[in-house]
Design a protein around this motif. Structure first.
Motif, PDB file in Angstrom:
ATOM      1  N   ALA A   1       0.814  -1.218   0.000  1.00  0.00           N
ATOM      2  CA  ALA A   1       0.000   0.000   0.000  1.00  0.00           C
ATOM      3  C   ALA A   1       0.846   1.266   0.000  1.00  0.00           C
ATOM      4  O   ALA A   1       0.292   2.373   0.004  1.00  0.00           O
ATOM      5  N   GLY A   2       2.169   1.125  -0.003  1.00  0.00           N
ATOM      6  CA  GLY A   2       3.035   2.303  -0.008  1.00  0.00           C
ATOM      7  C   GLY A   2       3.198   2.944   1.353  1.00  0.00           C
ATOM      8  O   GLY A   2       3.637   4.095   1.442  1.00  0.00           O
ATOM      9  N   ARG A   3       2.866   2.207   2.419  1.00  0.00           N
ATOM     10  CA  ARG A   3       3.068   2.728   3.770  1.00  0.00           C
ATOM     11  C   ARG A   3       4.429   2.210   4.266  1.00  0.00           C
ATOM     12  O   ARG A   3       4.522   1.131   4.845  1.00  0.00           O
ATOM     13  N   PHE A   4       5.453   2.987   3.996  1.00  0.00           N
ATOM     14  CA  PHE A   4       6.811   2.504   4.226  1.00  0.00           C
ATOM     15  C   PHE A   4       7.352   2.848   5.616  1.00  0.00           C
ATOM     16  O   PHE A   4       8.218   2.150   6.130  1.00  0.00           O
TER      17      PHE A   4
ATOM     18  N   VAL B   1      15.183   3.101  -7.588  1.00  0.00           N
ATOM     19  CA  VAL B   1      15.176   3.351  -6.147  1.00  0.00           C
ATOM     20  C   VAL B   1      13.919   2.732  -5.552  1.00  0.00           C
ATOM     21  O   VAL B   1      12.800   3.052  -5.978  1.00  0.00           O
ATOM     22  N   PHE B   2      14.092   1.857  -4.575  1.00  0.00           N
ATOM     23  CA  PHE B   2      12.961   1.181  -3.960  1.00  0.00           C
ATOM     24  C   PHE B   2      12.210   2.109  -3.001  1.00  0.00           C
ATOM     25  O   PHE B   2      12.696   3.160  -2.602  1.00  0.00           O
ATOM     26  N   GLU B   3      11.011   1.650  -2.645  1.00  0.00           N
ATOM     27  CA  GLU B   3      10.123   2.353  -1.716  1.00  0.00           C
ATOM     28  C   GLU B   3       9.901   3.783  -2.222  1.00  0.00           C
ATOM     29  O   GLU B   3       9.685   3.986  -3.413  1.00  0.00           O
ATOM     30  N   ASP B   4       9.973   4.777  -1.325  1.00  0.00           N
ATOM     31  CA  ASP B   4       9.773   6.158  -1.774  1.00  0.00           C
ATOM     32  C   ASP B   4      11.078   6.926  -1.879  1.00  0.00           C
ATOM     33  O   ASP B   4      11.079   8.138  -2.121  1.00  0.00           O
ATOM     34  N   GLY B   5      12.193   6.230  -1.700  1.00  0.00           N
ATOM     35  CA  GLY B   5      13.505   6.863  -1.799  1.00  0.00           C
ATOM     36  C   GLY B   5      13.909   7.664  -0.587  1.00  0.00           C
ATOM     37  O   GLY B   5      15.011   8.225  -0.552  1.00  0.00           O
TER      38      GLY B   5
ATOM     39  N   GLY C   1       8.685   2.515  -5.919  1.00  0.00           N
ATOM     40  CA  GLY C   1       7.691   2.036  -4.971  1.00  0.00           C
ATOM     41  C   GLY C   1       7.819   0.552  -4.677  1.00  0.00           C
ATOM     42  O   GLY C   1       7.062   0.009  -3.865  1.00  0.00           O
ATOM     43  N   GLY C   2       8.768  -0.108  -5.329  1.00  0.00           N
ATOM     44  CA  GLY C   2       8.998  -1.520  -5.052  1.00  0.00           C
ATOM     45  C   GLY C   2       9.628  -1.717  -3.683  1.00  0.00           C
ATOM     46  O   GLY C   2      10.021  -0.749  -3.013  1.00  0.00           O
ATOM     47  N   TYR C   3       9.743  -2.940  -3.280  1.00  0.00           N
ATOM     48  CA  TYR C   3      10.274  -3.209  -1.942  1.00  0.00           C
ATOM     49  C   TYR C   3      10.835  -4.619  -1.900  1.00  0.00           C
ATOM     50  O   TYR C   3      10.577  -5.445  -2.792  1.00  0.00           O
TER      51      TYR C   3
ATOM     52  N   VAL D   1      15.092  -3.027   6.063  1.00  0.00           N
ATOM     53  CA  VAL D   1      14.771  -2.102   7.146  1.00  0.00           C
ATOM     54  C   VAL D   1      14.480  -0.732   6.550  1.00  0.00           C
ATOM     55  O   VAL D   1      14.911  -0.408   5.444  1.00  0.00           O
ATOM     56  N   ARG D   2      13.749   0.076   7.298  1.00  0.00           N
ATOM     57  CA  ARG D   2      13.383   1.395   6.792  1.00  0.00           C
ATOM     58  C   ARG D   2      14.527   2.392   6.956  1.00  0.00           C
ATOM     59  O   ARG D   2      14.984   2.989   5.993  1.00  0.00           O
TER      60      ARG D   2
END
Length: 347
Positions: A144-147, A235-239, A304-306, A311-312
């Motif tokens: 859902a993009g909640r990183f 770049v994964f997630e939101d960068g 937006g991939g993961y 870890v965040r």
């Protein structure tokens, strides 16, 4: 001082060897020459090619050595179950064999390469509920993009804070578990052998002669390879995930400081140190700085991939190394990462 250096042909080991020899120290170079790390299986001139797990090989090499600098290891994510024997063998058994041989030879000072991966997630705080330990991020949240990690109490996004060396250890891969085990073997050894050891927890190391496109490559090298192909760095997630990137020359300086310090430490002493630049940076900004260094106008692509288990945020406090070893990094990522874009790499 006379230093036995394992992993001496590697990216970090080579930088350490050059620094020590430039200072007039004698270096006994040792490397197994794993092909996936080096792209070659023959040792360079002046390097003893051997497996650290080979107990019979150590007595002659350790003769007259003042301190061992142990850099040899299988590295990489270690994300599959099939990786477990490799990491346990090369890293944990190898360290145990080396420590036993050192004790037999009367060599009782060690500096050991560890890693920030021993921490797992970094340190987090909630504005309302103070310091919190987040759970592993579930697939549903990542989809859902909640990183960001939520506060376990109120659910609001947590804020990252600096991780010091007394933080909990929470390895999340076979590689990370092996680095924790190496530190624990060193702690047991100093107590049983009347020795002293320092463990250096490297954060994201980059710089000249980094391996290109191998399991030993860091994300900065992967971004560079994409740019050289004319492709946008992915770049994964939101960068916005934050890390610390430390230049290999600074890592070599930290090792030199630790090697000289451990010679003066009392028996039974073990201490861990973060080796970091002290300048946190988001992953998208890392990609942008590398792109700047190439002169390219290609912008990073935030996908937006993961990857499950990533870890965040994990950002180090370098204060202990400054206070106790006199080490402070000198290469700021704003200068080091653009320069890395055109630095020579190892194929």
């Amino acid at each position: 001082m006379k230093v036995l250096l394992t992993g001496s042909a590697g990216f970090i080991g080579g930088a350490i060897a050059e620094r020590l020899e430039a200072a007039g120290d004698e270096v006994v170079r040792v490397d197994l020459m794993l092909e996936k790390a080096h792209g070659a299986t023959s040792a360079p001139a002046g390097t003893h090619q051997l497996d650290v797990r080979d107990a019979d090989a150590w007595p002659d090499l350790l003769r007259g050595v003042d301190v061992v600098c142990h850099q040899a290891a299988m590295v990489g994510a270690g994300v599959t179950v099939a990786d477990l024997p490799l990491y346990a063998g090369h890293n944990d058994l190898g360290t145990a064999v080396l420590l036993a041989a050192m004790h037999e030879a009367g060599v009782h000072r060690l500096v050991q390469a560890s890693s920030m991966v021993v921490y797992g997630e970094g340190r987090y705080t909630c504005a309302e509920h103070g310091e919190q330990v987040p759970a592993t991020r579930p697939r549903e949240a990542l989809e859902a993009g909640r990183f960001e990690n939520p506060c376990p109490v109120c659910g609001e996004p947590l804020t990252w804070a600096l991780v010091d060396e007394d933080a909990r250890l929470e390895p999340r891969s076979s590689y990370a578990a092996s680095k924790v085990a190496q530190e624990h073997y060193a702690i047991a050894w100093v107590r049983q052998a009347g020795a002293a050891a320092l463990s250096l927890r490297y954060h994201n190391v980059y710089g000249p002669r980094m391996p290109r496109d191998t399991p030993y490559s860091g994300v900065a090298a992967m971004f560079r390879s994409s740019l050289e192909r004319g492709e946008a760095p992915q770049v994964f997630e939101d960068g916005r995930q934050v890390r610390d990137f430390v230049h290999v020359d600074d890592v070599a300086r930290a090792n030199e400081a630790a090697l000289r310090a451990v010679l003066e430490e009392p028996e039974g002493h073990h201490r861990a140190y973060n080796v970091a630049s002290g300048h946190p940076i988001g992953i998208r900004d890392v990609a942008s700085l590398v792109a700047r260094g190439t002169g390219s106008d290609i912008e990073p692509e935030v996908t937006g991939g993961y990857r499950l288990g990533d870890v965040r945020h994990v950002v180090a406090s370098p204060q202990r190394a400054t206070d106790e070893l006199g080490f402070t990094a000198t290469v700021h990522p704003d200068q080091g990462l653009p320069a890395f874009a055109t630095a020579p790499l190892r194929d």
